[in-house]
Design an enzyme around this catalytic site. Structure first.
Site, mmCIF file in Angstrom:
data_model
loop_
_atom_site.group_PDB
_atom_site.id
_atom_site.type_symbol
_atom_site.label_atom_id
_atom_site.label_comp_id
_atom_site.label_asym_id
_atom_site.label_seq_id
_atom_site.Cartn_x
_atom_site.Cartn_y
_atom_site.Cartn_z
ATOM 1 N N ASP A 229 25.226 5.796 16.864
ATOM 2 C CA ASP A 229 24.170 6.762 16.512
ATOM 3 C C ASP A 229 22.887 6.532 17.307
ATOM 4 O O ASP A 229 21.807 6.937 16.879
ATOM 5 C CB ASP A 229 23.858 6.703 15.011
ATOM 6 C CG ASP A 229 25.034 7.134 14.153
ATOM 7 O OD1 ASP A 229 25.858 7.931 14.633
ATOM 8 O OD2 ASP A 229 25.139 6.642 13.005
ATOM 9 N N HIS A 438 34.522 -17.718 27.163
ATOM 10 C CA HIS A 438 34.252 -16.509 27.940
ATOM 11 C C HIS A 438 32.767 -16.138 27.910
ATOM 12 O O HIS A 438 32.389 -15.047 28.340
ATOM 13 C CB HIS A 438 35.105 -15.363 27.350
ATOM 14 C CG HIS A 438 35.291 -14.196 28.245
ATOM 15 N ND1 HIS A 438 34.986 -12.902 27.857
ATOM 16 C CD2 HIS A 438 35.773 -14.101 29.503
ATOM 17 C CE1 HIS A 438 35.273 -12.065 28.833
ATOM 18 N NE2 HIS A 438 35.744 -12.761 29.849
ATOM 19 N N LYS A 440 28.729 -15.658 28.562
ATOM 20 C CA LYS A 440 27.996 -15.283 29.770
ATOM 21 C C LYS A 440 26.507 -15.221 29.423
ATOM 22 O O LYS A 440 25.946 -14.133 29.291
ATOM 23 C CB LYS A 440 28.497 -13.935 30.296
ATOM 24 C CG LYS A 440 30.020 -13.928 30.530
ATOM 25 C CD LYS A 440 30.554 -12.547 30.723
ATOM 26 C CE LYS A 440 32.061 -12.490 30.561
ATOM 27 N NZ LYS A 440 32.810 -13.523 31.239
ATOM 28 N N ASP A 445 13.447 -22.503 28.089
ATOM 29 C CA ASP A 445 12.486 -22.859 27.045
ATOM 30 C C ASP A 445 11.757 -21.643 26.495
ATOM 31 O O ASP A 445 11.144 -21.720 25.433
ATOM 32 C CB ASP A 445 11.467 -23.863 27.583
ATOM 33 C CG ASP A 445 10.907 -23.437 28.928
ATOM 34 O OD1 ASP A 445 9.811 -22.856 28.964
ATOM 35 O OD2 ASP A 445 11.570 -23.688 29.946
#
Length: 501
Positions: A229, A438, A440, A445
């Site tokens: 939506d 898997h 990514k 900091d």
């Protein structure tokens, strides 16, 4: 519709200055005639000359030393602070106060167990179920391939979560109350995406496939994104694959009641959707409606979880599919590295400074060089947690070794690398292309970067991906802190090993 997102619970530098203002006579002939006349004419000159007599030299030197010891370090400190402010300064075009709820979501493979009390978050399966349930008008999904059913891959009992997602989407779309649009990579013999064929035949979804080899000569739609939506979304590493829910370690972000970001990420989906039209061509200029105000230099300040504000923007790849104003994905990664002030922690499946899928392998050191500069020039502490599984390339370890070997080459240079191994029993080993970390992402900091791409050249040159960048320079508990905790949990776990041990 307001959705309540359940949140997890968790236990002076030196300076040297030469004074050139005083001339002290040291004997006959020290001054020329003009100097002598100037210094001896008038009471004012004679008074000044008295202050410069040799008897006052010790006092002058003491005062000078006080200035050097006390004031110069303060000036240097102020300069450092000013430099940090310049480094982190960004324009904030807008502030989003609509009540965004955000949380990390993870898939933890069966059999991978952390000690009691370790950081834990909502599962990818629960996040996807929540998104489907929340849909009132439309669901838009950008994906690589589809294999949610056990017959798509391998007959295993742990496929039940993927099958439930498939069934729920099919029922939702077929009901006619909610429209489903899917933009996927062009199916191949290796990834036929039978699931989306079923959706199409049952009139449960409109599906378009983007032909990257025709558009770019290679690449895929590697993005994993849900938009509901244009108000809620998921972006992360999990493919539309049952293994991504129970057999592969994944990490992403779930955001609900957050249309300010959802509408922006939906613009990236719109690009995929347009490129899925048969014989589509990349335009010379994308429609203005697809442009964005938010990027590395002009962030959206989002208030998350009613607690903290975070400077946020979305990046994308490849460059020809990045619309006006959008930061390219690799540039976002470089910017996060550049803005780090203390440390950089990276967790990705593949890290290799090459193009892996081009006809001729090419050296691609863009990210690698940035990390080396950060470690050497700015003394940023760097840790890499790189996956090791049955399909890891042997050359990857050599490149990682070449990066780690510069650690301690100069004072303050620190680069530490571990490989993450997802354990597998005899039964789990039979599942193809499973049992791998898997993830990514990168966390520093001050910034969290959560993406959909592995870190080799192809993913940023001709492959579609998305990065979500979130920066916070406050001390409050933020999603940046949560991602720091995830990394520390994994780094210190029994599954992270050093290859030189």
């Amino acid at each position: 519709m307001k959705i309540k997102l359940p949140l997890h619970s968790r236990p002076a530098t030196d300076g040297e200055r030469k004074d050139t203002m005083q001339k002290v006579p040291t004997g006959e002939g020290s001054f020329n005639e003009q100097d002598d006349r100037d210094w001896q004419n008038g009471d004012e000159q004679r008074t000044w000359f008295k202050w410069c007599r040799p008897s006052f030299i010790p006092i002058s030197m003491i005062l000078l030393l006080i200035v050097m010891v006390v004031l110069l370090p303060l000036l240097d400190t102020n300069e450092k602070l000013a430099d940090q402010r310049r480094k982190t300064a960004r324009s904030r075009n807008d502030v989003c106060l609509e009540g965004c709820r955000i949380s990390i979501v993870e898939s933890i493979p069966e059999g991978l167990v952390y000690p009691k009390g370790s950081p834990s978050f909502m599962s990818t399966y629960d996040a996807w179920k929540l998104l489907i349930k929340s849909a009132q008008q439309k669901i838009e999904i950008g994906s690589f391939y589809w294999s949610l059913r056990r017959e798509d891959v391998y007959n295993h009992s742990s496929a039940w979560q993927g099958e439930d997602i498939f069934k729920t989407l099919l029922e939702t779309g077929a009901s006619g109350n909610v429209s489903i649009k899917i933009a996927q990579s062009m199916p191949t013999s290796a990834n036929p995406s039978v699931d989306t064929e079923i959706f199409t035949k049952r009139n449960a979804a409109d599906v378009r496939s983007v032909d990257f080899p025709r558009l770019f000569g290679g690449g895929v739609l590697h993005t994993k994104v849900w938009v509901i939506d244009r108000r809620h979304f998921y972006v992360g590493s999990a493919n539309m694959d049952w293994r991504s829910l129970t057999q592969v370690k994944e990490l992403g972000v779930l955001a609900v009641n957050c249309s300010c970001l959802a509408t922006d990420i939906a613009k990236i989906f719109d690009v995929y959707w347009d490129m899925g039209v048969p014989n589509a061509q990349l335009p010379d200029q994308w429609p203005a409606a697809y442009s964005t105000k938010y990027n590395a230099n002009n962030t959206l300040s989002v208030q998350f979880n009613d607690e903290y504000k975070v400077d946020t923007y979305l990046s994308s790849s490849p460059p020809p599919m990045s619309t006006r104003g959008r930061t390219h994905d690799v540039d976002a990664i470089l910017d996060v590295i550049e803005r780090a002030e203390k440390f950089i922690h990276i967790s990705v499946m593949d890290y290799i400074p090459l193009t892996l899928y081009t006809p001729k392998t090419q050296f691609w050191p863009i990210i690698d060089d940035a990390l080396r500069r950060a470690a050497i020039d700015r003394k940023i502490s760097i840790r890499l947690l790189i996956s090791l599984w049955a399909h890891s390339r042997s050359s990857e370890q050599r490149f990682l070794d070449s990066l780690q070997v510069i650690s301690n080459s100069l004072p303050g240079v620190s680069i530490d690398i571990k490989r993450f191994i997802v354990p597998a029993d005899d039964d789990q080993q039979k599942i193809p292309f499973a049992r791998v970390n898997h993830n990514k992402y990168m966390v520093t900091d001050n910034t969290a970067y959560i993406g959909t791409s592995n870190w080799s050249g192809d993913y940023f040159i001709d492959t579609a991906g998305i990065g979500l960048v979130m920066s916070s320079y406050e001390g409050n508990r933020t999603i940046v802190n949560d991602l720091q905790d995830v990394f520390e949990r994994d780094w210190n776990s029994d599954y992270a090993i050093r290859m030189d041990e």
